[in-house]
Motif scaffolding. Structure first.
Motif, PDB file in Angstrom:
ATOM      1  N   VAL A   1       2.813 -11.787  33.663  1.00 24.37           N
ATOM      2  CA  VAL A   1       2.282 -10.595  34.327  1.00 24.37           C
ATOM      3  C   VAL A   1       2.119  -9.484  33.293  1.00 24.37           C
ATOM      4  N   GLU A   2       0.926  -8.862  33.274  1.00 22.24           N
ATOM      5  CA  GLU A   2       0.699  -7.747  32.359  1.00 22.24           C
ATOM      6  C   GLU A   2       1.393  -6.496  32.882  1.00 22.24           C
ATOM      7  N   VAL A   3       2.213  -5.858  32.030  1.00 21.12           N
ATOM      8  CA  VAL A   3       2.994  -4.691  32.438  1.00 21.12           C
ATOM      9  C   VAL A   3       2.887  -3.609  31.371  1.00 21.12           C
ATOM     10  N   HIS A   4       3.241  -2.399  31.781  1.00 24.14           N
ATOM     11  CA  HIS A   4       3.285  -1.264  30.872  1.00 24.14           C
ATOM     12  C   HIS A   4       4.716  -1.087  30.360  1.00 24.14           C
ATOM     13  N   LEU A   5       4.830  -0.769  29.074  1.00 23.19           N
ATOM     14  CA  LEU A   5       6.136  -0.671  28.435  1.00 23.19           C
ATOM     15  C   LEU A   5       6.189   0.590  27.578  1.00 23.19           C
ATOM     16  N   ASN A   6       7.397   1.074  27.362  1.00 21.08           N
ATOM     17  CA  ASN A   6       7.603   2.150  26.397  1.00 21.08           C
ATOM     18  C   ASN A   6       7.708   1.526  25.008  1.00 21.08           C
ATOM     19  N   GLY A   7       6.715   1.779  24.188  1.00 16.99           N
ATOM     20  CA  GLY A   7       6.693   1.186  22.855  1.00 16.99           C
ATOM     21  C   GLY A   7       6.312   2.206  21.801  1.00 16.99           C
ATOM     22  N   TYR A   8       5.658   1.728  20.754  1.00 16.50           N
ATOM     23  CA  TYR A   8       5.284   2.584  19.628  1.00 16.50           C
ATOM     24  C   TYR A   8       3.862   2.238  19.191  1.00 16.50           C
TER      25      TYR A   8
ATOM     26  N   LEU B   1       0.845  -1.190   0.000  1.00 19.21           N
ATOM     27  CA  LEU B   1       0.000   0.000   0.000  1.00 19.21           C
ATOM     28  C   LEU B   1       0.886   1.247   0.000  1.00 19.21           C
ATOM     29  N   VAL B   2       0.895   1.943  -1.139  1.00 21.14           N
ATOM     30  CA  VAL B   2       1.770   3.109  -1.268  1.00 21.14           C
ATOM     31  C   VAL B   2       1.037   4.323  -1.831  1.00 21.14           C
ATOM     32  N   SER B   3      -0.250   4.211  -2.220  1.00 17.22           N
ATOM     33  CA  SER B   3      -0.953   5.327  -2.856  1.00 17.22           C
ATOM     34  C   SER B   3      -1.306   6.397  -1.838  1.00 17.22           C
ATOM     35  N   ASN B   4      -1.828   7.529  -2.362  1.00 19.48           N
ATOM     36  CA  ASN B   4      -2.217   8.649  -1.505  1.00 19.48           C
ATOM     37  C   ASN B   4      -3.427   8.333  -0.648  1.00 19.48           C
ATOM     38  N   LYS B   5      -4.095   7.254  -0.961  1.00 18.26           N
ATOM     39  CA  LYS B   5      -5.262   6.849  -0.171  1.00 18.26           C
ATOM     40  C   LYS B   5      -4.842   6.434   1.235  1.00 18.26           C
ATOM     41  N   TYR B   6      -3.577   6.068   1.398  1.00 22.07           N
ATOM     42  CA  TYR B   6      -3.087   5.534   2.673  1.00 22.07           C
ATOM     43  C   TYR B   6      -2.020   6.468   3.246  1.00 22.07           C
ATOM     44  N   ALA B   7      -2.047   6.630   4.556  1.00 23.83           N
ATOM     45  CA  ALA B   7      -1.037   7.424   5.263  1.00 23.83           C
ATOM     46  C   ALA B   7      -0.569   6.640   6.481  1.00 23.83           C
ATOM     47  N   ILE B   8       0.741   6.563   6.657  1.00 25.05           N
ATOM     48  CA  ILE B   8       1.334   5.801   7.768  1.00 25.05           C
ATOM     49  C   ILE B   8       1.950   6.775   8.763  1.00 25.05           C
ATOM     50  N   LYS B   9       1.663   6.556  10.036  1.00 19.02           N
ATOM     51  CA  LYS B   9       2.212   7.391  11.103  1.00 19.02           C
ATOM     52  C   LYS B   9       2.701   6.493  12.231  1.00 19.02           C
ATOM     53  N   GLU B  10       3.803   6.908  12.883  1.00 20.03           N
ATOM     54  CA  GLU B  10       4.290   6.195  14.065  1.00 20.03           C
ATOM     55  C   GLU B  10       4.561   7.215  15.160  1.00 20.03           C
ATOM     56  N   GLU B  11       4.369   6.790  16.403  1.00 25.45           N
ATOM     57  CA  GLU B  11       4.572   7.673  17.538  1.00 25.45           C
ATOM     58  C   GLU B  11       4.895   6.840  18.774  1.00 25.45           C
ATOM     59  N   PRO B  12       5.673   7.408  19.710  1.00 22.56           N
ATOM     60  CA  PRO B  12       5.931   6.696  20.971  1.00 22.56           C
ATOM     61  C   PRO B  12       4.631   6.541  21.754  1.00 22.56           C
ATOM     62  N   ALA B  13       4.515   5.435  22.461  1.00 20.36           N
ATOM     63  CA  ALA B  13       3.298   5.175  23.233  1.00 20.36           C
ATOM     64  C   ALA B  13       3.616   4.205  24.362  1.00 20.36           C
ATOM     65  N   ILE B  14       2.837   4.309  25.416  1.00 19.82           N
ATOM     66  CA  ILE B  14       2.924   3.318  26.489  1.00 19.82           C
ATOM     67  C   ILE B  14       1.995   2.172  26.127  1.00 19.82           C
ATOM     68  N   VAL B  15       2.554   0.995  25.968  1.00 19.77           N
ATOM     69  CA  VAL B  15       1.787  -0.169  25.532  1.00 19.77           C
ATOM     70  C   VAL B  15       1.766  -1.201  26.652  1.00 19.77           C
ATOM     71  N   LYS B  16       0.927  -2.216  26.489  1.00 24.44           N
ATOM     72  CA  LYS B  16       0.823  -3.287  27.490  1.00 24.44           C
ATOM     73  C   LYS B  16       1.161  -4.628  26.851  1.00 24.44           C
ATOM     74  N   ASP B  17       1.946  -5.419  27.618  1.00 18.74           N
ATOM     75  CA  ASP B  17       2.261  -6.762  27.171  1.00 18.74           C
ATOM     76  C   ASP B  17       2.420  -7.652  28.408  1.00 18.74           C
ATOM     77  N   VAL B  18       2.589  -8.926  28.187  1.00 20.99           N
ATOM     78  CA  VAL B  18       2.719  -9.882  29.282  1.00 20.99           C
ATOM     79  C   VAL B  18       4.172 -10.321  29.387  1.00 20.99           C
ATOM     80  N   PHE B  19       4.794 -10.053  30.548  1.00 24.19           N
ATOM     81  CA  PHE B  19       6.167 -10.468  30.833  1.00 24.19           C
ATOM     82  C   PHE B  19       6.125 -11.558  31.899  1.00 24.19           C
ATOM     83  N   HIS B  20       6.518 -12.759  31.514  1.00 28.41           N
ATOM     84  CA  HIS B  20       6.571 -13.889  32.445  1.00 28.41           C
ATOM     85  C   HIS B  20       5.251 -14.033  33.206  1.00 28.41           C
TER      86      HIS B  20
END
Length: 835
Positions: A531-538, A510-529
């Protein structure tokens, strides 16, 4: 004439906490640490000038400080635990002032004073070969000067047997003579004195002639004030100030005798034992004694390699021995030392003008562990992964308890390894990224820390490098509206960060003008061993504009790492709409002020749905609204109770669902009536019965008064007519007579009313009889009570309202009213005949 000069400089002591020697390096310690919310900042304040920021956390302020200043500043301490101590190198006089460290509202200030010692002491007009030239017979001035020094140092000039002492500079003028050629001139700061005996030969003998006077003279060189000097000769002792001499006629028997010349200096013995133990959080308490000095010795205490003067923290007591004219001085020191001085010396020095002695103790300072954990980064292929900690303590300890937590302090796991070097448990390659986080080491050695705690902690941050991870807080299905734009959002955890992002539909990039891609830092949640924890992600967002039918399909996100490998994640875009109308909406129960309903939630339309109940009083137009806060489970019955309603009122109810796009159709209306309060009914009946009883009692009392009055009046009237009408009354009974007497009319009326009353009771059914009339029948005398008794016996249970059956079970207080339940009827039938 040539005079040889000797120059000596004086060393100044300083307090490392308050003072710094010019040119030295000093550390200013901050007692506070960085927190998650606040940084640690160092500021410099000089009187009359605005504050200047020196640093923040581990960053020196290079933007406003000159290179001459910031190049001499550095920050030390355990940065991983938030420690930042300020170090100043090459301390200068301009560095004097107040230094402040602060974390949020916590502030610690310290005043730095710079001591500038003399750089040297010099004698003027000294030649390169260290000589001073003079002309015999002409005035010659010898000047000794201390270069620099703050405060001004004392300077001592020793020349031709005389001593001269002044501040900063001292000089002596004289006319040199050839006999002075080669004499030594000494310029120095004031130091210890020396004693000499005149006319001593090179082989340390004094020559004399038997029978001729001989003088032995002992002199103290220098000293301020004048020292006491003691001469011991031929069994006798002679003491004077500065100089003492003894004249005698020698005899051959004295040949080889010893002559001793000495200052009367203090005597001090060594510490036994030679080690002193103390704890960092407690003040040491040590005493020492000097004996045999004249004048009394001054006691000094010095600490550590730098001989920091801690004398101000001591007290002294002096005792004078009159028999020997000497003094004993006892000094007691109370001072808290920290871990820096463990293994260093505590020195006690006794000093007077005659000399000095000192002894020392080796300090054994016990302190709680200072825990430092190294920050570590592990590669994806690293097999042995170890985290190193340093436990600085006395007594030493090498074990600690380890725990693993997220950057945001969420507890992940406790580890069983208690070694100060932690070896991480083995996990699969795909889960190694879960080893990332803060590792906390907790240790103790039985010594209380300066923070008031036995347990001391330190932590380090560990990063385990891995490929990008799609976190658990993602939704695989997203929703959009036809003709509108929508966003597909994917949360990612990635250390190191991914190198490239690509979106696909099937294999189409997908490369046309119909689509726009954005990325930003975000606090995300995942499971570590586990346990659900908050992480610095994107957060990666794909925006799709003007949605058409073909756009509602599956999308694939690919994230590439530095090795051109990628992971992918699929997202489905579905058409969003209003939620379905709740089904099976029914009323399950109603109370006096509440109604409970049930329903089955339908499809939420692709967004979170919320349910609302509407209700109104029948016959009105305004609907009231209640939002349902409970969790709604699809395809099973949900329940909600509408409260705060009026009793014995008919209500209409309906409901609908709503999401971010729209709301559903409303359900059919259901109707029900709230119940009436049982206690209120009982209270109403109780009030009615109580009122009826009160009325009956009042009527009965009035009737009794009337009857009694009639009987009394009748009796009196009868007595008056007794003689005239005796025969008549005996034959008349209750028959009417025509004498027109008022009394007879009253009697006649009374008899007629009694007959009517009797007939009234006969006409009443069994339900109209009341027990209370039994007593009244007896008081009336001639009337018969039998009809009333028979009627009361005929009362049956069927004449009692059903309400009292309930009342008997619920409220026993009303049971006494059962036999009187028809009093109101009896009175209503009875009153007209008495009116």
């Amino acid at each position: 004439m040539v005079l040889t000069s000797v120059s000596q400089s004086r060393q100044y002591l300083l307090d490392a906490y308050l003072l710094a020697l010019s040119g030295s390096t000093i550390q200013l310690k901050c007692p506070y640490k960085v927190t998650l919310s606040y940084n640690l900042r160092w500021d410099y304040r000089k009187e009359g000038s605005p504050p200047v920021q020196l640093s923040e956390n581990n960053s020196i302020n290079k933007s406003t400080l000159s290179p001459e200043v910031y190049k001499r500043l550095s920050l030390s301490g355990n940065h991983s635990t938030g420690e930042y101590h300020l170090n100043i190198a090459d301390v200068r006089k301009s560095d004097e002032g107040k230094y402040e460290c602060s974390v949020s509202k916590h502030l610690e200030s310290m005043q730095l004073t710079v001591i500038v010692g003399p750089t040297a002491v010099t004698i003027e007009n000294v030649t390169p070969d260290n000589k001073i030239l003079g002309v015999e017979g002409q005035d010659m001035t010898i000047k000794c000067t201390a270069i620099g020094g703050q405060p001004q140092p004392d300077v001592k000039l020793l020349i031709l047997g005389s001593t001269h002492i002044e501040k900063q500079s001292v000089q002596y003028t004289f006319k040199p003579h050839k006999s002075m050629d080669g004499s030594t001139v000494t310029c120095e700061s004031v130091g210890p004195t020396a004693v000499t005996i005149e006319n001593v030969t090179p082989d340390n003998k004094i020559l004399g002639v038997e029978g001729q006077d001989m003088t032995i003279k002992c002199t103290a060189i220098g000293g301020q004030p004048q020292p006491d000097v003691k001469l011991l000769i031929l069994g006798s002792t002679h003491i004077e100030k500065q100089s003492v001499q003894y004249t005698f006629k020698p005899h051959k028997s004295m040949d080889g005798s010893t002559v001793t010349c000495e200052s009367v200096k203090p005597v001090i013995t060594t510490f036994v034992p030679g080690t002193l133990s103390s704890e960092e959080t407690k003040s040491l308490d040590v005493a020492y004694q000097s004996t045999g000095s004249r004048p009394a010795a001054n006691m000094y205490w010095f600490l550590g390699h730098q001989r920091i003067d801690v004398t101000p923290n001591s007290t002294s007591q002096t005792i004078h021995d009159v028999s020997t004219d000497t003094y004993t001085v006892t000094s007691n020191l109370k001072y808290r030392v920290d871990r820096r001085y463990n293994g260093q010396k505590l020195i006690c020095r006794a000093n007077n003008v005659a000399g000095s002695m000192e002894t020392s103790l080796t300090l054994n300072v016990k302190y709680a562990p200072d825990v430092t954990v190294e920050n570590t980064t592990f590669s994806p292929t690293e097999s042995l992964r170890q985290i190193h900690s340093t436990l600085d303590s006395n007594p030493p300890v090498n074990t600690c308890k380890w725990r693993h937590q997220s950057r945001y302090g969420e507890h992940i796991r406790d580890l069983s390894d208690t070694n100060h070097i932690l070896t991480l448990p083995s996990v699969s390659d795909k889960k190694r990224y879960q080893d990332t986080g803060e590792y906390v080491c907790t240790a103790e050695n039985g010594i209380m820390g300066i923070n008031g705690q036995l347990l001391q902690t330190g932590s380090g941050y560990v990063v385990s490098l891995a490929s990008p991870v799609i976190t658990v807080d993602n939704n695989s299905t997203h929703y959009g509206k036809f003709g509108k734009s929508t966003e597909l959002k994917v949360n990612v955890y990635s250390i190191p960060k991914y190198s490239r992002i690509s979106w696909y539909i099937g294999s189409t990039h997908l490369v046309s003008n119909k689509y726009a891609i954005k990325e930003e830092p975000a606090i995300v949640k995942d499971v570590f061993h586990g346990v659900e924890v908050h992480l610095n992600g994107y957060r990666i967002t794909l925006t799709i504009s003007d949605l058409q039918e073909d756009d509602f399909t599956n999308y694939t996100l690919r994230l590439y790492n530095i090795f051109s490998q990628y992971i992918q994640h699929e997202v489905t875009l579905e058409f969003a709409r209003a939620p379905e109308t709740p089904s099976n909406f029914t009323i399950t129960s109603s109370g006096e002020s509440s109604i409970t309903v049930q329903w089955i939630p339908g499809y939420d339309g692709g967004q979170k749905q919320t349910f609302y109940v509407q209700y109104r009083t029948s016959g009105t137009n305004t609907w009231m609204l209640q939002e349902i806060k409970t969790i709604n489970k699809i395809d099973i019955h949900n329940f909600h109770t509408v409260s705060g309603l009026q009793e014995k009122t008919t209500y209409e109810l309906r409901m609908y669902a709503q999401n971010a796009f729209n709301q559903s159709q409303k359900t059919d209306t259901a109707t029900t009536t709230t119940q009436q309060s049982v206690f209120k009914d009982a209270q109403t009946y109780s009030n009615a019965i109580t009122g009826a009883i009160a009325g009956v009692v009042v009527v009965l009392l009035i009737a009794c008064v009337i009857i009694i009055s009639i009987l009394v009046f009748k009796k009196r009237k009868g007595m008056t007519q007794a003689k005239k009408d005796t025969g008549f009354y005996e034959n008349s009974g209750f028959q009417n007579v025509q004498n027109g007497d008022e009394y007879e009319e009253v009697v006649s009326k009374s008899d007629t009313q009694q007959e009517q009353t009797s007939k009234t009771y006969e006409s009443l059914g069994t339900k109209d009889a009341v027990d209370v009339y039994d007593d009244l029948d007896h008081r009336k005398g001639p009337q018969s009570s039998k009809p009333s008794v028979d009627q009361y016996e005929a009362l049956s249970a069927k004449d009692k309202p059903n309400f009292y059956e309930k009342l008997e079970n619920q409220q026993g207080n009303f049971r006494l009213l059962r036999s009187n339940n028809m009093l109101d009827i009896t009175i209503s039938n009875h009153l007209p005949s008495n009116s």
